[in-house]
Every structure is written in C-alpha cells, then in structure tokens.
Design an enzyme around this catalytic site. Sequence first.
Site, PDB file in Angstrom:
ATOM      1  N   GLU A 234       0.815  -1.157   0.045  1.00  0.00           N
ATOM      2  CA  GLU A 234      -0.019  -0.013   0.397  1.00  0.00           C
ATOM      3  C   GLU A 234       1.233   1.147  -0.183  1.00  0.00           C
ATOM      4  O   GLU A 234       0.779   1.196   1.142  1.00  0.00           O
ATOM      5  CB  GLU A 234      -0.620  -0.104   0.956  1.00  0.00           C
ATOM      6  CG  GLU A 234      -1.816   1.323   1.251  1.00  0.00           C
ATOM      7  CD  GLU A 234      -3.418   1.166   2.248  1.00  0.00           C
ATOM      8  OE1 GLU A 234      -3.505   0.007   2.562  1.00  0.00           O
ATOM      9  OE2 GLU A 234      -4.095   1.702   2.181  1.00  0.00           O
ATOM     10  N   GLY A 235       0.799   2.272  -1.011  1.00  0.00           N
ATOM     11  CA  GLY A 235       1.836   3.155  -1.475  1.00  0.00           C
ATOM     12  C   GLY A 235       0.674   4.199  -0.955  1.00  0.00           C
ATOM     13  O   GLY A 235      -0.680   4.934  -0.652  1.00  0.00           O
ATOM     14  N   THR A 236       1.859   5.713  -1.325  1.00  0.00           N
ATOM     15  CA  THR A 236       0.567   6.704  -0.693  1.00  0.00           C
ATOM     16  C   THR A 236      -0.181   7.013  -2.133  1.00  0.00           C
ATOM     17  O   THR A 236      -1.560   7.155  -1.757  1.00  0.00           O
ATOM     18  CB  THR A 236       1.948   7.805  -1.426  1.00  0.00           C
ATOM     19  OG1 THR A 236       3.226   7.644  -0.586  1.00  0.00           O
ATOM     20  CG2 THR A 236       1.777   8.953  -0.718  1.00  0.00           C
ATOM     21  N   TYR A 237      -0.667   6.531  -2.930  1.00  0.00           N
ATOM     22  CA  TYR A 237      -1.166   7.074  -4.735  1.00  0.00           C
ATOM     23  C   TYR A 237      -2.302   5.153  -4.767  1.00  0.00           C
ATOM     24  O   TYR A 237      -2.595   5.699  -5.622  1.00  0.00           O
ATOM     25  CB  TYR A 237      -0.300   7.334  -5.511  1.00  0.00           C
ATOM     26  CG  TYR A 237       0.189   8.398  -5.076  1.00  0.00           C
ATOM     27  CD1 TYR A 237      -0.528   9.679  -4.971  1.00  0.00           C
ATOM     28  CD2 TYR A 237       1.887   8.323  -5.082  1.00  0.00           C
ATOM     29  CE1 TYR A 237       0.485  10.798  -4.521  1.00  0.00           C
ATOM     30  CE2 TYR A 237       2.284  10.057  -4.997  1.00  0.00           C
ATOM     31  CZ  TYR A 237       1.645  11.059  -4.602  1.00  0.00           C
ATOM     32  OH  TYR A 237       2.065  11.928  -4.156  1.00  0.00           O
ATOM     33  N   GLY A 238      -1.704   4.327  -3.679  1.00  0.00           N
ATOM     34  CA  GLY A 238      -2.537   3.245  -4.313  1.00  0.00           C
ATOM     35  C   GLY A 238      -2.177   2.166  -4.089  1.00  0.00           C
ATOM     36  O   GLY A 238      -1.399   1.524  -3.271  1.00  0.00           O
ATOM     37  N   LYS A 255      -3.306  -1.986  -8.959  1.00  0.00           N
ATOM     38  CA  LYS A 255      -3.554  -1.159  -8.385  1.00  0.00           C
ATOM     39  C   LYS A 255      -4.854   0.125  -8.794  1.00  0.00           C
ATOM     40  O   LYS A 255      -4.836  -0.085  -9.580  1.00  0.00           O
ATOM     41  CB  LYS A 255      -1.723  -0.279  -9.015  1.00  0.00           C
ATOM     42  CG  LYS A 255      -1.238   1.266  -8.663  1.00  0.00           C
ATOM     43  CD  LYS A 255      -0.370   2.360  -8.693  1.00  0.00           C
ATOM     44  CE  LYS A 255       0.138   2.870  -8.472  1.00  0.00           C
ATOM     45  NZ  LYS A 255       1.271   3.270  -8.723  1.00  0.00           N
ATOM     46  N   ASP A 353      10.788  10.287  -9.696  1.00  0.00           N
ATOM     47  CA  ASP A 353      10.959   9.469  -7.937  1.00  0.00           C
ATOM     48  C   ASP A 353      11.379   7.577  -8.388  1.00  0.00           C
ATOM     49  O   ASP A 353      10.879   7.029  -8.060  1.00  0.00           O
ATOM     50  CB  ASP A 353       9.563   9.097  -7.590  1.00  0.00           C
ATOM     51  CG  ASP A 353       9.474   9.227  -6.280  1.00  0.00           C
ATOM     52  OD1 ASP A 353      10.577   8.791  -5.706  1.00  0.00           O
ATOM     53  OD2 ASP A 353       8.009   8.594  -5.352  1.00  0.00           O
TER      54      ASP A 353
HETATM   55  N1  LIG Z   1       3.624  -3.759 -12.016  1.00  0.00           N
HETATM   56  C1  LIG Z   1       3.681  -4.910 -10.546  1.00  0.00           C
HETATM   57  N2  LIG Z   1       3.868  -5.708  -9.517  1.00  0.00           N
HETATM   58  C2  LIG Z   1       4.244  -6.473  -8.866  1.00  0.00           C
HETATM   59  N3  LIG Z   1       4.115  -5.082  -7.602  1.00  0.00           N
HETATM   60  C3  LIG Z   1       4.204  -4.123  -7.712  1.00  0.00           C
HETATM   61  C4  LIG Z   1       3.846  -3.698  -8.828  1.00  0.00           C
HETATM   62  N4  LIG Z   1       3.616  -2.729  -9.234  1.00  0.00           N
HETATM   63  C5  LIG Z   1       4.066  -1.923  -7.965  1.00  0.00           C
HETATM   64  N5  LIG Z   1       4.286  -2.716  -7.246  1.00  0.00           N
HETATM   65  C6  LIG Z   1       4.443  -2.931  -5.543  1.00  0.00           C
HETATM   66  O1  LIG Z   1       3.558  -1.917  -4.905  1.00  0.00           O
HETATM   67  C7  LIG Z   1       4.335  -0.809  -4.228  1.00  0.00           C
HETATM   68  C8  LIG Z   1       4.270   0.516  -4.576  1.00  0.00           C
HETATM   69  O2  LIG Z   1       3.974   1.020  -5.685  1.00  0.00           O
HETATM   70  P1  LIG Z   1       3.709   2.243  -6.753  1.00  0.00           P
HETATM   71  O3  LIG Z   1       5.120   2.871  -6.269  1.00  0.00           O
HETATM   72  O4  LIG Z   1       3.686   1.866  -8.296  1.00  0.00           O
HETATM   73  O5  LIG Z   1       2.446   2.296  -5.971  1.00  0.00           O
HETATM   74  P2  LIG Z   1       2.437   3.735  -4.662  1.00  0.00           P
HETATM   75  O6  LIG Z   1       1.276   4.290  -4.302  1.00  0.00           O
HETATM   76  O7  LIG Z   1       2.433   4.986  -5.846  1.00  0.00           O
HETATM   77  O8  LIG Z   1       3.566   4.037  -3.903  1.00  0.00           O
HETATM   78  P3  LIG Z   1       5.044   5.226  -3.410  1.00  0.00           P
HETATM   79  O9  LIG Z   1       3.885   5.444  -2.225  1.00  0.00           O
HETATM   80  O10 LIG Z   1       6.222   4.066  -2.588  1.00  0.00           O
HETATM   81  O11 LIG Z   1       5.190   6.543  -4.310  1.00  0.00           O
HETATM   82  C9  LIG Z   1       6.332  -0.747  -5.334  1.00  0.00           C
HETATM   83  O12 LIG Z   1       6.838  -0.815  -4.619  1.00  0.00           O
HETATM   84  C10 LIG Z   1       6.457  -2.379  -5.362  1.00  0.00           C
HETATM   85  O13 LIG Z   1       6.464  -3.529  -4.567  1.00  0.00           O
END
Ligand SMILES: Nc1ncnc2c1ncn2[C@@H]1O[C@H](COP(=O)(O)OP(=O)(O)OP(=O)(O)O)[C@@H](O)[C@H]1O
Length: 539
Positions: A234-238, A255, A353
């Site tokens: 679970e990241g910031t945006y998704g 995502k 990033d």
């Molecule tokens: N295509 C994928 N296959 C497997 N795992 C993925 C994939 N895309 C993303 N992830 C996992 O999900 C995590 C978060 O993805 P992403 O960075 O796209 O989300 P975010 O919400 O933007 O995160 P952040 O807050 O880090 O910016 C990645 O670090 C990875 O572990």
Amino acid sequence: MMGFSSPRKKERKFSPIVWDLEDKEGRISFKNRDVVTTTILSSPSSPSKVSNTVSNQVYKHQPFSANMIKEVEHMASKSLVSDFGAALSPSLPEQQCQDDEQEPELIGKENVRAPNIFTSRWASDSDDEDGSLTEEKIRRSSSLESGELEREELEVDRVQSDQRSSSVLSACEDGGMDCKLDSVAVMDIDDMRDEDAIVDQPDLGVEEPAGGCMNMLHGCRSVFEYEKLNKISEGTYGIVYRAKDKLTGEIVALKKVKILDLRDLEEYGFPVISLREINILASFHHPSIVKSREVVVDDHDNVYMVMEYMEHDLKWLMDSMKRRFSTSDVKCLMLQLLEGVKYLHDNWVLHRDLKTSNLLLNNQGELKICDFGMARQYGSPLKPYTTKVVTQWYRAPELLLGRKKYSTAVDMWSVGCVMAELLAKEPLFKGTAEIDQLRKIFDTLGVPSEKIWPGFSELPGSKANYSKQPYNLLRKKFPAASFTGSAVLSDAGFDLLNRLLTYDPEKRITADDALNHDWFRELPLPKSKDFLPTFPPKV
Ligand SMILES: Nc1ncnc2c1ncn2[C@@H]1O[C@H](COP(=O)(O)OP(=O)(O)OP(=O)(O)O)[C@@H](O)[C@H]1O
C-alpha cells in the site's frame, strides 16, 4: 552486451506520445522549423475520432459512472482533442484499427526533424516565425508556468485553481484488446489546456512496442474479471494487489488508484497523479518500463491499473536478502535501469521518483521502472518546476537546495543513490529531513563550492550553516579492497558512481554516457539477466 541490446543507432521515429499540437493548421511554427503535422501518423486510428470514440465508448460500456462519463466528455469537448484530430487526418475511416499491415507509417519523413533539445515543446515560447509574440503564445506561456505551480500546490499544499486539465488516451476502434494503441496521450495534464502543441519525434532508440496495446477508455472492463490474490503493497497513491485474470489464469498486478483529495474529483474527475501514470504507461513501451495492460473499474467507481506482475521490488529484495548483490549482478541491474532512464530522457520525460522500491524485478532477471505518478515532460529552456519531488533519500542536491529549474540530472543523482544502495545493500544518504539529507550528502561528498559547482552560492538553500567538511570521502564507503566486509568498487566503478553523484547537474553524467562507461566493460562483466539469482516470492 551480456544480454542487453545496445541502443539502436539513432533513426527517426515517432514518439508514442503526441506531446502537443502547435497550431490549428497543423504546423509547428517554431523558429526555423516547419514540420507539417500530417507527417505524424497515417495510422487508421485517427485522433480525429478520439472525441467521438471517447464519448461513444464510454456510454456503451458500463461500469463507467456518470461522473467519469462527464469527465471524459469534458476531455473530448476540450478543443485539444478534436482540434488535434482535425488537424491531423480528418478523413480516416472510423472503424479501422491497426493491424500488422497498418503500422503507422511516416508520411513525408523528410519534413521531420530529428529530436533534440531545441525541438522539445519548450524550445521556444517567445518567438513566432515573424519573431513576434502572439497573444496565444503569451497565454500559453503563462499558463504553463502556472500549471506547474499548481502542481506544486497539488503535491505540497493544494489550493483551488481554475485550471482545467484532463488526460486523453486514444483508443482504437475494433472493439478488441488485440488492437494496437496509437497513443494520443497528452503527457502533462496541467498543460492540456494548451490548444497549441508541438509534435516531437524523439528517437526511442529501443524496440518497438511489442503489440503494445492498451485500450483504456474503450470497453473498460470490470475488476471482477480478476481475482484478487493478495495485497502486495500500500503506497501513497495506490494499493497494489497480486491478482489472477479469471479468463487466462495470468497473474497480474492491480494498482487501485487512491483518491487522496476530493478536489481532484471535483476538478479533474480523477486523481491527477494517476492520470499521469496511466498516460505514460499507455504510451511508453520499453523492456525496462513496467507494462500496463488495461484499466478496470469496480462497482464503486474505483479505478485499477492492470500491470504485468513483477515478483519483487529491489528495496524489498535487499531488505530480505542475506548477502549483497555481486558486482556483476549490480552491473546487470544498472544497465537495465540506465536503458530505461535513457529511454525516458530521450522521450523528454523526467521520472522524478527513482528509488529502489520503484524498481521491480521479475524471475527472468528483468528490471522495470514503475510508479510514474511524479513524472513529467521537460524541455529547453527549463521551466520552474516543483522541488518537492523524488523521495528524500534519492533527491538531488539542487532540489534540496531549492533550484526550480532542473532537468534529467535529478534522475541521474537518484540512479547514483540506487547504484550505491545495490552495492552496499543499504541506502547511501538516509536523511531524516531535508536539511539533514543535505548534511549527510555534504559529510560524505564535501561541502560544494562555487568552484566545483558554479551557481551553487545563488541557490536558496546554500546559505545555511553546513559543516565545513571539504573532502569527498565517498571512496571510504566504497574502497577498492576491503577486509572489513564493506562493499568494494573498482576504480572504474568508483568513477561512475562519482560521476552520478556529481554536485553540478551540468557535469553529472547522462544515462547515455553512463551506459557506455568502462565499468560495464571491465571484469567482472555484467551478468546476463538469465543468470541473475532468483528469489523466493514476496507472498
Ligand atoms: N507491476 C507490479 N508488480 C508487482 N509489484 C508491484 C507492481 N507495481 C508496484 N508494485 C509494488 O507496489 C509498490 C508500490 O507501487 P507504486 O510505487 O506504483 O505505488 P505508489 O502508491 O505510487 O507508492 P509510493 O507511495 O511508494 O510512491 C512497489 O514498491 C512494488 O512493491
């Protein structure tokens, strides 16, 4: 080189992204240039149909909600898309979609200039052909600036704005997922208000999209076509899930787009950050960029990006590995990373990033860059952008010191931090706050001076009281030989690391030059992807 295709010789191709459109006659009227936009594509999936496509398809296909339909109609009604289409090839048949025989052809190739910094969209926003500024240009120029400033607000402290932007992706019209995408992706959503645009033809220098079709508005399927298996992160945006395509059994990553700010919905109908990411992933096709398959929705208007599944990300891997990557592993990973970054930069995109958690690795040893929520296009002359980009540990000193006009070098600094981390198995500069981040950098690399970084003393952050450590102590962290178990690095390897972590962004090494660095040619040679170690799954 060891399983990598070296960048192809430069030949003119068209960017999968149509960056902008300059004028309604379809001519790019920058000084000394006259590129007829009918040279863009002879693709049958004419952008002229996009506005129709968008609204028709959206109505036809549940489960887009009323809100989303409204938004898409808004995009279509914005003259950008329809004007664009009209300027291109108004007479192309509606239902045609590309097949193998219908690859986009270049018409009038000779009219198209090869890409260079001067052909970027920013190349000139002051002069018309006659050297005078038109009202439209003035409006555009000021709106671009304010667009960026608004994004800054968006990312830092959002404020209301009257800006209208949206993202449009073309869809080909045969109703199937096997159609090819002719992207009419408009990169910078804050800039979409510009009716004018330029068509860039960057040299991709990489393989063609392999059946790269992502038809996002057309026939947007339901997320229930996929079975969620487990949450990956679970990241910031998704929120990212591992999921299975119920039809094919294929494992994918889903995502789920987070709506962080309801104003996004009010203003844009969709989170801006995610629009950027969807736009880029739909348009860019490269072995080092994660592939996106489609966008799906659920009953509650939640939007999910469906991506190829990658078993690991480098941060997670390094946290769970017992031993460090070997030098030849690191070379293999670095080459793939640099190929991806070069592709982005060649296509006028800054990732902004890059960090180990945004670098995915699969069991075939393929590294792919993900998370394009911060990405944006760049050009020359540079425009002021927000400095609140790049996760702090990987943030370049010019950003930390408040320089708003920055370029590809910010990504190269991040690449340097990634290289150090891959070698040492831990982040290089782990600052707790911006000022601490700078201190950590200065403690290792020495405090910069006007001599090594002309312009340093004019940067907003340069006046702070930093320690007077004048020396570059990086070699201590990466000695040529070690009896203490610390990461070792040859002279050539250290030279590359030093060039990536060069203070002056003008002198920092480019992705292209880094790819040709001697380190990759000396022993131990980069491991082939096929021989990279495999790791147990994350789940
Ligand atoms: N295509 C994928 N296959 C497997 N795992 C993925 C994939 N895309 C993303 N992830 C996992 O999900 C995590 C978060 O993805 P992403 O960075 O796209 O989300 P975010 O919400 O933007 O995160 P952040 O807050 O880090 O910016 C990645 O670090 C990875 O572990």
